[in-house]
Design a protein around this motif. Structure first.
Motif, PDB file in Angstrom:
ATOM      1  N   ASP A   1     -66.691  -8.670  12.305  1.00 23.61           N
ATOM      2  CA  ASP A   1     -66.222  -7.000  12.462  1.00 23.61           C
ATOM      3  C   ASP A   1     -67.190  -6.285  12.350  1.00 23.61           C
ATOM      4  O   ASP A   1     -66.777  -5.634  12.394  1.00 23.61           O
ATOM      5  CB  ASP A   1     -64.218  -7.543  11.119  1.00 23.61           C
ATOM      6  CG  ASP A   1     -63.862  -8.106  11.865  1.00 23.61           C
ATOM      7  OD1 ASP A   1     -63.567  -8.119  13.482  1.00 23.61           O
ATOM      8  OD2 ASP A   1     -63.151  -8.817  10.872  1.00 23.61           O
TER       9      ASP A   1
ATOM     10  N   LEU B   1     -68.601  -5.066  14.673  1.00 22.60           N
ATOM     11  CA  LEU B   1     -67.527  -4.537  16.241  1.00 22.60           C
ATOM     12  C   LEU B   1     -67.042  -3.381  15.563  1.00 22.60           C
ATOM     13  O   LEU B   1     -67.342  -1.745  16.627  1.00 22.60           O
ATOM     14  CB  LEU B   1     -66.565  -5.625  16.232  1.00 22.60           C
ATOM     15  CG  LEU B   1     -66.314  -6.891  17.044  1.00 22.60           C
ATOM     16  CD1 LEU B   1     -65.083  -7.852  16.510  1.00 22.60           C
ATOM     17  CD2 LEU B   1     -66.497  -6.869  18.326  1.00 22.60           C
ATOM     18  N   ARG B   2     -67.247  -2.809  14.676  1.00 23.30           N
ATOM     19  CA  ARG B   2     -66.990  -1.374  14.090  1.00 23.30           C
ATOM     20  C   ARG B   2     -68.332  -0.900  14.559  1.00 23.30           C
ATOM     21  O   ARG B   2     -67.815   0.377  15.240  1.00 23.30           O
ATOM     22  CB  ARG B   2     -67.042  -1.276  12.386  1.00 23.30           C
ATOM     23  CG  ARG B   2     -65.718  -2.101  12.317  1.00 23.30           C
ATOM     24  CD  ARG B   2     -65.604  -1.447  10.759  1.00 23.30           C
ATOM     25  NE  ARG B   2     -66.506  -1.902  10.170  1.00 23.30           N
ATOM     26  CZ  ARG B   2     -65.997  -3.355   9.424  1.00 23.30           C
ATOM     27  NH1 ARG B   2     -64.132  -4.063   9.233  1.00 23.30           N
ATOM     28  NH2 ARG B   2     -66.456  -4.202   8.600  1.00 23.30           N
TER      29      ARG B   2
ATOM     30  N   TYR C   1     -61.048  -3.450  18.397  1.00 23.93           N
ATOM     31  CA  TYR C   1     -60.766  -4.791  17.958  1.00 23.93           C
ATOM     32  C   TYR C   1     -61.144  -5.358  16.832  1.00 23.93           C
ATOM     33  O   TYR C   1     -61.901  -5.060  17.058  1.00 23.93           O
ATOM     34  CB  TYR C   1     -60.203  -5.631  19.533  1.00 23.93           C
ATOM     35  CG  TYR C   1     -61.480  -6.369  19.779  1.00 23.93           C
ATOM     36  CD1 TYR C   1     -61.820  -6.649  19.272  1.00 23.93           C
ATOM     37  CD2 TYR C   1     -61.479  -5.258  21.140  1.00 23.93           C
ATOM     38  CE1 TYR C   1     -63.016  -7.397  20.395  1.00 23.93           C
ATOM     39  CE2 TYR C   1     -62.841  -5.696  22.112  1.00 23.93           C
ATOM     40  CZ  TYR C   1     -63.654  -6.971  21.275  1.00 23.93           C
ATOM     41  OH  TYR C   1     -64.695  -6.809  22.242  1.00 23.93           O
ATOM     42  N   ASP C   2     -60.602  -6.246  16.285  1.00 19.01           N
ATOM     43  CA  ASP C   2     -61.109  -7.589  15.329  1.00 19.01           C
ATOM     44  C   ASP C   2     -61.768  -8.676  16.100  1.00 19.01           C
ATOM     45  O   ASP C   2     -60.994  -8.451  16.716  1.00 19.01           O
ATOM     46  CB  ASP C   2     -60.973  -6.373  14.493  1.00 19.01           C
ATOM     47  CG  ASP C   2     -59.163  -6.964  13.982  1.00 19.01           C
ATOM     48  OD1 ASP C   2     -58.889  -7.498  14.226  1.00 19.01           O
ATOM     49  OD2 ASP C   2     -58.959  -6.781  12.478  1.00 19.01           O
ATOM     50  N   SER C   3     -61.858  -9.097  14.863  1.00 21.12           N
ATOM     51  CA  SER C   3     -62.343 -10.572  15.276  1.00 21.12           C
ATOM     52  C   SER C   3     -60.953 -11.360  15.135  1.00 21.12           C
ATOM     53  O   SER C   3     -60.351 -12.383  16.071  1.00 21.12           O
ATOM     54  CB  SER C   3     -63.265 -11.301  14.426  1.00 21.12           C
ATOM     55  OG  SER C   3     -63.134 -11.142  13.532  1.00 21.12           O
TER      56      SER C   3
END
Length: 460
Positions: free
Chosen positions: A283, A286-287, A293-295
């Protein structure tokens, strides 16, 4: 008005790099040229026209584009050389300086490629030298700014494969920090559902049994027309003659529960086959990527698909070594992917691209660590794909076979995308583009397919 008489009897060579969307577009360009009297150059034949459709998703891709352009210029001396695609859009000035290139077309202009080619061809014919562009820079036709890329080039073509590729969307509004695609292809845009249904009907009339839906961010379909992707899916499902549809890629946040439910319980022709980009299972990363979206959401989508379609094939894009991916972040990605019932990983090492926001992230992963992380995930992918195939050995399945050279094994895919191999002794030219029942046997020698035997060889 395009004068096609100047192109009668000419030959063209094509080279494509990058995604399925690029290959689909190149095939459409080829169809347009054939309608003007241009045939595809045979192996060893000197082409009059060379068309290179480029990719620039990584620095490696850009380097391959440059190499391909140089190679085709050498192989086809005197040919009229056209370069289009993402690399041409992003690095037009670099491309125009390559010796032998005549015309550089950006993303907004590829929709009218034939018009620009005809005009530039006429100009070169009137040039006193009358030869290829060896002493001057190429003509560049390109819109520089993202906001100016607004055209949509329709594409529904087969190329050299059995399945057709239908372009349903282009561009992207996401602007992930590592990605240049929005700058190369512009904002998300799409044609109408009615126009796409008509293209699918034409493909069916031409003998197509399977269509792959392609685009840059397919789930974002509807930005232009106010329609929704699931409505497109339902409309295409009603096209008679098309037995199979595959969705090339769907972002996790755009893969709705309604779409999963429709494909699982109500669809006639959409296959239990999904490709869902992850990029990172961390996450934190991803940010940093500015993903949407997140994991946890990704995992929920995978489990939802498998709950409703236990035999579904799920491919996953994952990037390793991006800025900010510490060893702990990579381990989070590995653990997540190991824990989920995904089938295959498409692993890409991060490549720095000029102008992207990712360059502001301070933590840099070494090339050695990128290679190691790629190796770890590729080994995980190989094991997962092997286990998925092995679980289906002994079962019957429906396969769409592809044409093979005489005396060679035929290949094809099951509904859930298991690649199969039919031995030469059992292969038959009549099986090409036919849906046949087979029994899945053991792995072939290269272990990239399951050997099969025909259960019922009556074409459907």
């Amino acid at each position: 008005m395009i004068d096609s008489s100047a192109f009668q009897g000419k030959s063209a060579a094509y080279f494509t790099l990058g995604c399925k969307l690029n290959f689909s577009e190149t095939s459409t360009f080829g169809t347009m040229l054939r309608e003007m009297g241009v045939h595809t150059a045979a192996k060893g034949e000197q082409a009059d026209i060379c068309l290179i459709n480029t990719c620039s998703v990584t620095e490696v891709a850009s380097r391959k584009c440059r190499q391909a352009i140089h190679r085709l210029v050498r192989q086809h001396p005197g040919a009229f050389v056209v370069v289009t695609g993402c690399y041409a859009q992003l690095e037009a000035d670099e491309v125009r300086g390559i010796e032998g290139v005549d015309l550089v077309l950006g993303s907004n202009e590829k929709a009218t490629l034939i018009q620009f080619l005809s005009e530039a061809w006429s100009q070169r014919a009137n040039h006193p030298a009358g030869t290829s562009n060896n002493n001057k820079e190429a003509l560049v036709v390109r819109q520089t700014h993202v906001k100016d890329i607004k055209s949509f080039a329709p594409s529904c073509s087969r190329g050299n494969r059995t399945r057709y590729f239908l372009k349903v969307q282009d561009g992207c509004d996401y602007f992930c920090t590592y990605c240049t695609i929005p700058f190369a292809r512009g904002f998300s845009r799409n044609p109408t559902i009615d126009s796409l249904v008509e293209q699918a009907r034409q493909a069916a009339a031409d003998g197509s049994k399977e269509i792959v839906l392609t685009g840059v961010n397919i789930g974002d379909f509807g930005k232009t027309t106010g329609e929704q992707f699931i409505d497109l899916v339902k409309a295409l499902d009603g096209v008679e003659g098309i037995c199979r549809y595959r969705i090339s890629s769907l972002e996790p946040d755009l893969l709705t529960d309604d779409l999963i439910d429709y494909c699982a319980n109500h669809s006639r022709a959409f296959m239990p086959h999904f490709h869902i980009p992850l990029q990172s299972g961390s996450d934190t990363v991803l940010r940093l990527m500015h993903r949407h979206y997140d994991s946890q959401l990704f995992a929920e989508k995978i489990l939802k698909v498998k709950q409703l379609m236990p035999d579904a094939f799920i491919g996953v894009d994952v990037m390793v070594g991006c800025r900010g991916e510490t060893p702990e972040c990579f381990e989070e990605t590995r653990q997540l992917l190991e824990s989920l019932p995904v089938t295959q990983l498409h692993v890409f090492p991060y490549s720095e691209r000029p102008g992207t926001a990712a360059l502001k992230i301070p933590y840099i992963v070494t090339a050695q660590d990128k290679r190691h992380r790629s190796k770890v995930l590729l080994e995980l992918s190989e094991q997962k794909t092997h286990d998925f195939y092995a679980a289906h050995i002994g079962q019957e399945a429906e396969v769409l076979f592809e044409k093979a050279p005489r005396g060679k094994a035929m290949h094809g895919f099951t509904r859930n995308y298991i690649r199969v191999e039919l031995p030469p002794a059992e292969a038959c030219p009549d099986y090409d583009n036919q849906l046949l029942r087979v029994r899945l046997g053991e792995f072939n020698a290269s272990r990239d397919a399951l050997k099969v035997s025909i259960v019922n060889d009556n074409p459907q």
